[in-house]
Scaffold this motif. Structure first.
Motif, mmCIF file in Angstrom:
data_model
loop_
_atom_site.group_PDB
_atom_site.id
_atom_site.type_symbol
_atom_site.label_atom_id
_atom_site.label_comp_id
_atom_site.label_asym_id
_atom_site.label_seq_id
_atom_site.Cartn_x
_atom_site.Cartn_y
_atom_site.Cartn_z
ATOM 1 N N LEU A 1 -83.787 -56.644 -29.133
ATOM 2 C CA LEU A 1 -84.600 -56.013 -30.133
ATOM 3 C C LEU A 1 -84.520 -54.384 -29.916
ATOM 4 O O LEU A 1 -84.665 -53.768 -30.862
ATOM 5 C CB LEU A 1 -86.235 -56.272 -29.809
ATOM 6 C CG LEU A 1 -87.168 -55.874 -30.840
ATOM 7 C CD1 LEU A 1 -87.145 -55.747 -32.130
ATOM 8 C CD2 LEU A 1 -88.460 -56.087 -30.172
ATOM 9 N N LEU A 2 -84.464 -54.120 -28.622
ATOM 10 C CA LEU A 2 -84.369 -52.370 -28.396
ATOM 11 C C LEU A 2 -82.954 -51.987 -28.607
ATOM 12 O O LEU A 2 -82.649 -50.822 -28.144
ATOM 13 C CB LEU A 2 -84.817 -52.217 -26.852
ATOM 14 C CG LEU A 2 -86.201 -52.673 -26.957
ATOM 15 C CD1 LEU A 2 -86.565 -52.307 -25.300
ATOM 16 C CD2 LEU A 2 -87.201 -51.954 -27.520
ATOM 17 N N VAL B 1 -93.787 -55.026 -30.746
ATOM 18 C CA VAL B 1 -93.118 -55.787 -30.255
ATOM 19 C C VAL B 1 -93.493 -57.537 -29.953
ATOM 20 O O VAL B 1 -92.755 -58.280 -30.269
ATOM 21 C CB VAL B 1 -92.800 -55.321 -28.572
ATOM 22 C CG1 VAL B 1 -91.911 -56.419 -27.949
ATOM 23 C CG2 VAL B 1 -91.993 -53.942 -28.641
ATOM 24 N N ALA B 2 -94.434 -57.455 -29.629
ATOM 25 C CA ALA B 2 -95.334 -58.899 -29.665
ATOM 26 C C ALA B 2 -94.929 -59.709 -30.946
ATOM 27 O O ALA B 2 -94.762 -60.834 -31.166
ATOM 28 C CB ALA B 2 -96.500 -58.837 -29.356
ATOM 29 N N ARG C 1 -88.425 -48.523 -25.047
ATOM 30 C CA ARG C 1 -89.724 -49.096 -26.159
ATOM 31 C C ARG C 1 -90.113 -47.599 -26.527
ATOM 32 O O ARG C 1 -90.482 -47.154 -27.607
ATOM 33 C CB ARG C 1 -90.381 -50.013 -25.802
ATOM 34 C CG ARG C 1 -91.460 -50.035 -26.791
ATOM 35 C CD ARG C 1 -92.637 -51.329 -26.235
ATOM 36 N NE ARG C 1 -93.031 -51.055 -25.093
ATOM 37 C CZ ARG C 1 -94.195 -50.006 -25.134
ATOM 38 N NH1 ARG C 1 -94.591 -49.411 -25.893
ATOM 39 N NH2 ARG C 1 -94.733 -49.798 -23.624
ATOM 40 N N GLU C 2 -90.537 -46.853 -25.430
ATOM 41 C CA GLU C 2 -91.304 -45.717 -25.726
ATOM 42 C C GLU C 2 -90.501 -44.446 -26.281
ATOM 43 O O GLU C 2 -90.867 -43.860 -26.958
ATOM 44 C CB GLU C 2 -91.965 -45.277 -24.490
ATOM 45 C CG GLU C 2 -92.923 -46.230 -23.708
ATOM 46 C CD GLU C 2 -93.450 -45.428 -22.365
ATOM 47 O OE1 GLU C 2 -92.832 -44.642 -21.985
ATOM 48 O OE2 GLU C 2 -94.311 -46.260 -22.071
ATOM 49 N N PRO D 1 -75.898 -49.463 -25.387
ATOM 50 C CA PRO D 1 -76.227 -50.078 -26.550
ATOM 51 C C PRO D 1 -75.384 -51.264 -26.754
ATOM 52 O O PRO D 1 -74.023 -51.479 -26.705
ATOM 53 C CB PRO D 1 -75.777 -49.089 -27.315
ATOM 54 C CG PRO D 1 -75.989 -47.715 -26.825
ATOM 55 C CD PRO D 1 -75.592 -47.995 -25.554
ATOM 56 N N ALA D 2 -75.964 -52.235 -27.388
ATOM 57 C CA ALA D 2 -75.336 -53.530 -27.484
ATOM 58 C C ALA D 2 -74.281 -53.590 -28.742
ATOM 59 O O ALA D 2 -73.462 -54.242 -28.766
ATOM 60 C CB ALA D 2 -76.212 -54.854 -27.620
#
Length: 274
Positions: free
Chosen positions: A65-66, A27-28, A17-18, A89-90
């Motif tokens: 999400l990331l 994110v929330a 995330r950072e 990575p997906a």
């Protein structure tokens, strides 16, 4: 051993995330979770997220999400293997075998149709020719054969007439008619059991629900009346949204699920794993 393989699940999520410059509040909002739930994942405090099915669902959504592969992180939550799988990575492309190429499949179908159509047409035309020849031969035989003389039975008294009529109507060697089988005698077919997992919900008041299965297909979407209940079958993981969730009760494959940790205002949003 690489630094990535030594890091915990929460550290991997926080570092990703950072590195992408995404704030916790963003994110929330994007995951529709509370700020404390994001912090709990990044500090590996999965017990505060409720049952394990909820914790795994939150981690899966956060990893997607990331842009991370969620299965590697979920495996770490169950207990890291001797050689942990590297997080990648997906969206990485996967090579497919040439046997599954759509062009090859279409080509094979085209060849099959090109071969089958002439064969079926040939058999159909030949069957019509043979049927026409058979009908013509039968007509010719009927015109050549003279009708045979029909013997006339000698009529005696009334009893003899009755016996002659019965003998003419019912051949001597005719088999006795089998008794008809009573309707409904067969054993009714037993319906096949439903496959997958079962979600059962009961509503103490009106509540809106949306439930999707692993493929993203909407299994249930409606306003449920007070006092109603619903059973949903499908393949997990399930994405669940329940409005007025404080008035709803849920069981997952017979196990009660506590909805209170996931209620934001009046709506509960979460993912149920296997």
């Amino acid at each position: 051993m690489s630094e990535n393989s030594q890091a915990s699940v929460g550290q991997i999520l926080r570092d990703a995330r950072e590195a992408q410059g995404i704030a916790l509040d963003d994110v929330a909002v994007r995951l529709r979770l509370m700020h404390r739930q994001i912090e709990a994942m990044e500090t590996d405090d999965f017990d505060s997220l409720g049952q394990s099915v909820f914790a795994r669902g939150f981690v899966r959504n956060y990893a997607r999400l990331l842009g991370l592969a969620p299965e590697a992180l979920l495996a770490r939550m169950q207990g890291a293997p001797a050689e942990p799988a590297a997080v990648s990575p997906a969206g990485q492309s996967v090579s497919h075998s040439w046997l599954t190429s759509p062009w090859l499949i279409l080509s094979l179908l085209g060849v099959l149709v090109a071969v089958a159509v002439p064969v079926v047409l040939y058999l159909w035309l030949n069957s019509e020719v043979e049927e026409d020849s058979t009908q013509r031969g039968a007509v010719a035989m009927q015109t050549q054969v003279a009708p045979a003389a029909v013997p006339v039975p000698v009529v005696e008294p009334a009893e003899s007439v009755s016996s002659v009529v019965q003998a003419a109507l019912v051949p001597a060697d005719a088999p006795a008619a089998a008794p008809a089988e009573p309707a409904g005698a067969g054993t009714p077919a037993t319906p096949a059991p439903a496959a997958g997992s079962v979600l059962h919900l009961e509503f103490g008041d009106e509540a809106w629900t949306e439930i999707k299965d692993a493929s993203g297909r909407m299994l249930h979407r409606q306003l449920n009346p007070a006092g109603g209940s619903v059973d949903v079958n499908g393949q997990p993981p399930f994405d669940v949204v329940i409005g007025n969730a404080a008035q709803a009760r849920m069981t997952y494959n017979g196990r009660p699920i506590d909805l209170s940790p996931f209620i934001d205002a009046t709506v509960a949003r979460f993912t149920l794993e296997e």
